[in-house]
Design a protein around this motif. Sequence first.
Motif, PDB file in Angstrom:
ATOM      1  N   ALA A   1      -1.173  83.489  23.924  1.00 27.59           N
ATOM      2  CA  ALA A   1      -0.528  84.126  25.071  1.00 27.59           C
ATOM      3  C   ALA A   1      -1.527  84.428  26.189  1.00 27.59           C
ATOM      4  O   ALA A   1      -1.214  84.249  27.367  1.00 27.59           O
ATOM      5  N   MET A   2      -2.723  84.874  25.833  1.00 29.10           N
ATOM      6  CA  MET A   2      -3.713  85.161  26.873  1.00 29.10           C
ATOM      7  C   MET A   2      -4.139  83.877  27.579  1.00 29.10           C
ATOM      8  O   MET A   2      -4.333  83.866  28.797  1.00 29.10           O
ATOM      9  N   THR A   3      -4.253  82.792  26.840  1.00 26.27           N
ATOM     10  CA  THR A   3      -4.597  81.513  27.455  1.00 26.27           C
ATOM     11  C   THR A   3      -3.510  81.071  28.432  1.00 26.27           C
ATOM     12  O   THR A   3      -3.808  80.624  29.546  1.00 26.27           O
ATOM     13  N   ALA A   4      -2.261  81.199  28.039  1.00 28.71           N
ATOM     14  CA  ALA A   4      -1.158  80.843  28.938  1.00 28.71           C
ATOM     15  C   ALA A   4      -1.128  81.758  30.156  1.00 28.71           C
ATOM     16  O   ALA A   4      -0.838  81.309  31.270  1.00 28.71           O
ATOM     17  N   SER A   5      -1.446  83.024  29.967  1.00 28.90           N
ATOM     18  CA  SER A   5      -1.474  83.968  31.084  1.00 28.90           C
ATOM     19  C   SER A   5      -2.588  83.631  32.077  1.00 28.90           C
ATOM     20  O   SER A   5      -2.391  83.696  33.288  1.00 28.90           O
ATOM     21  N   ILE A   6      -3.744  83.260  31.565  1.00 26.58           N
ATOM     22  CA  ILE A   6      -4.847  82.869  32.440  1.00 26.58           C
ATOM     23  C   ILE A   6      -4.498  81.579  33.182  1.00 26.58           C
ATOM     24  O   ILE A   6      -4.811  81.428  34.368  1.00 26.58           O
ATOM     25  N   LEU A   7      -3.818  80.669  32.510  1.00 26.31           N
ATOM     26  CA  LEU A   7      -3.349  79.449  33.162  1.00 26.31           C
ATOM     27  C   LEU A   7      -2.375  79.778  34.298  1.00 26.31           C
ATOM     28  O   LEU A   7      -2.471  79.206  35.394  1.00 26.31           O
TER      29      LEU A   7
ATOM     30  N   ILE B   1       6.565  81.316  37.123  1.00 26.97           N
ATOM     31  CA  ILE B   1       5.342  80.579  36.776  1.00 26.97           C
ATOM     32  C   ILE B   1       4.776  81.098  35.458  1.00 26.97           C
ATOM     33  O   ILE B   1       4.330  80.315  34.606  1.00 26.97           O
ATOM     34  N   TYR B   2       4.800  82.405  35.258  1.00 22.41           N
ATOM     35  CA  TYR B   2       4.364  82.961  33.971  1.00 22.41           C
ATOM     36  C   TYR B   2       5.249  82.451  32.838  1.00 22.41           C
ATOM     37  O   TYR B   2       4.763  82.077  31.773  1.00 22.41           O
ATOM     38  N   ALA B   3       6.559  82.428  33.056  1.00 19.72           N
ATOM     39  CA  ALA B   3       7.476  81.941  32.017  1.00 19.72           C
ATOM     40  C   ALA B   3       7.242  80.460  31.738  1.00 19.72           C
ATOM     41  O   ALA B   3       7.259  80.038  30.578  1.00 19.72           O
ATOM     42  N   ALA B   4       7.002  79.682  32.777  1.00 18.02           N
ATOM     43  CA  ALA B   4       6.743  78.253  32.584  1.00 18.02           C
ATOM     44  C   ALA B   4       5.440  78.031  31.823  1.00 18.02           C
ATOM     45  O   ALA B   4       5.361  77.158  30.946  1.00 18.02           O
ATOM     46  N   ALA B   5       4.410  78.811  32.132  1.00 18.10           N
ATOM     47  CA  ALA B   5       3.143  78.690  31.400  1.00 18.10           C
ATOM     48  C   ALA B   5       3.335  79.066  29.937  1.00 18.10           C
ATOM     49  O   ALA B   5       2.798  78.409  29.035  1.00 18.10           O
TER      50      ALA B   5
ATOM     51  N   CYS C   1       8.412  85.261  26.386  1.00  8.81           N
ATOM     52  CA  CYS C   1       8.502  86.723  26.545  1.00  8.81           C
ATOM     53  C   CYS C   1       7.140  87.379  26.327  1.00  8.81           C
ATOM     54  O   CYS C   1       6.803  88.351  27.006  1.00  8.81           O
ATOM     55  N   THR C   2       6.364  86.841  25.395  1.00  5.61           N
ATOM     56  CA  THR C   2       5.026  87.377  25.149  1.00  5.61           C
ATOM     57  C   THR C   2       4.152  87.205  26.383  1.00  5.61           C
ATOM     58  O   THR C   2       3.443  88.126  26.786  1.00  5.61           O
ATOM     59  N   VAL C   3       4.205  86.045  27.016  1.00  6.14           N
ATOM     60  CA  VAL C   3       3.403  85.805  28.217  1.00  6.14           C
ATOM     61  C   VAL C   3       3.919  86.651  29.382  1.00  6.14           C
ATOM     62  O   VAL C   3       3.133  87.132  30.204  1.00  6.14           O
ATOM     63  N   LEU C   4       5.214  86.869  29.435  1.00  6.52           N
ATOM     64  CA  LEU C   4       5.748  87.728  30.500  1.00  6.52           C
ATOM     65  C   LEU C   4       5.272  89.170  30.362  1.00  6.52           C
ATOM     66  O   LEU C   4       5.184  89.897  31.360  1.00  6.52           O
ATOM     67  N   LEU C   5       4.947  89.592  29.150  1.00  5.47           N
ATOM     68  CA  LEU C   5       4.356  90.925  28.982  1.00  5.47           C
ATOM     69  C   LEU C   5       2.987  91.010  29.660  1.00  5.47           C
ATOM     70  O   LEU C   5       2.577  92.085  30.096  1.00  5.47           O
ATOM     71  N   PHE C   6       2.292  89.892  29.759  1.00  3.46           N
ATOM     72  CA  PHE C   6       1.028  89.877  30.494  1.00  3.46           C
ATOM     73  C   PHE C   6       1.265  90.085  31.986  1.00  3.46           C
ATOM     74  O   PHE C   6       0.454  90.700  32.667  1.00  3.46           O
ATOM     75  N   TYR C   7       2.377  89.571  32.501  1.00  2.00           N
ATOM     76  CA  TYR C   7       2.719  89.825  33.909  1.00  2.00           C
ATOM     77  C   TYR C   7       3.009  91.308  34.118  1.00  2.00           C
ATOM     78  O   TYR C   7       2.573  91.899  35.109  1.00  2.00           O
ATOM     79  N   VAL C   8       3.724  91.901  33.180  1.00  2.00           N
ATOM     80  CA  VAL C   8       3.996  93.347  33.267  1.00  2.00           C
ATOM     81  C   VAL C   8       2.688  94.128  33.234  1.00  2.00           C
ATOM     82  O   VAL C   8       2.488  95.057  34.005  1.00  2.00           O
ATOM     83  N   GLY C   9       1.779  93.729  32.355  1.00  2.00           N
ATOM     84  CA  GLY C   9       0.481  94.390  32.269  1.00  2.00           C
ATOM     85  C   GLY C   9      -0.342  94.221  33.530  1.00  2.00           C
ATOM     86  O   GLY C   9      -1.075  95.121  33.931  1.00  2.00           O
TER      87      GLY C   9
END
Length: 156
Positions: free
Chosen positions: A66-72, A91-95, A122-130
């Motif tokens: 998830a962190m890798t996808a968030s950084i992407l 874009i976060y959801a697509a990554a 949803c896990t990567v979208l939590l990185f957007y929230v963070g």
Amino acid sequence: MNSDRSPFISSRLKSGLYALNKLASAGLTLLLLAILSGMLPLQDQLPLASDTDLPIPLSYWVYGYAMTASILADFVLYVLPPLSRDKQISIYAAAGFLCFYALYVHDAAGTDHIASTVAGMCTVLLFYVGKKLFVRDSLITLIFALLIPLLCWGFL
């Protein structure tokens, strides 16, 4: 302070704050997944490690994938001109979709790929929230970056 070094120090500070924000977002994500795994059998939804046939641990799920996808997603947002909040979320959801779908392509046929990919998004979208939740001068950011992961790893 020497004025020649000021941009260098400023860029290092921005990089450090970015990393701290990502770690705090990962701590938030790990905490929420640890709470959910206590209530729901999440281990059945995670992919199997190909060599051991055991579920991937939640910490690997968050910090590795998830962190890798968030950084992407952050890189894509950095390259593009400023976008609206809805487009940033997409874009976060697509990554998240691309990263977790690629993870499941090599998985066994018994896994529900759609449900697992949605869980990854949803896990990567939590990185957007963070990213929006944790601010620069907050003690909560340090707590979620350093203390919460240690507590979660102790209970998982």
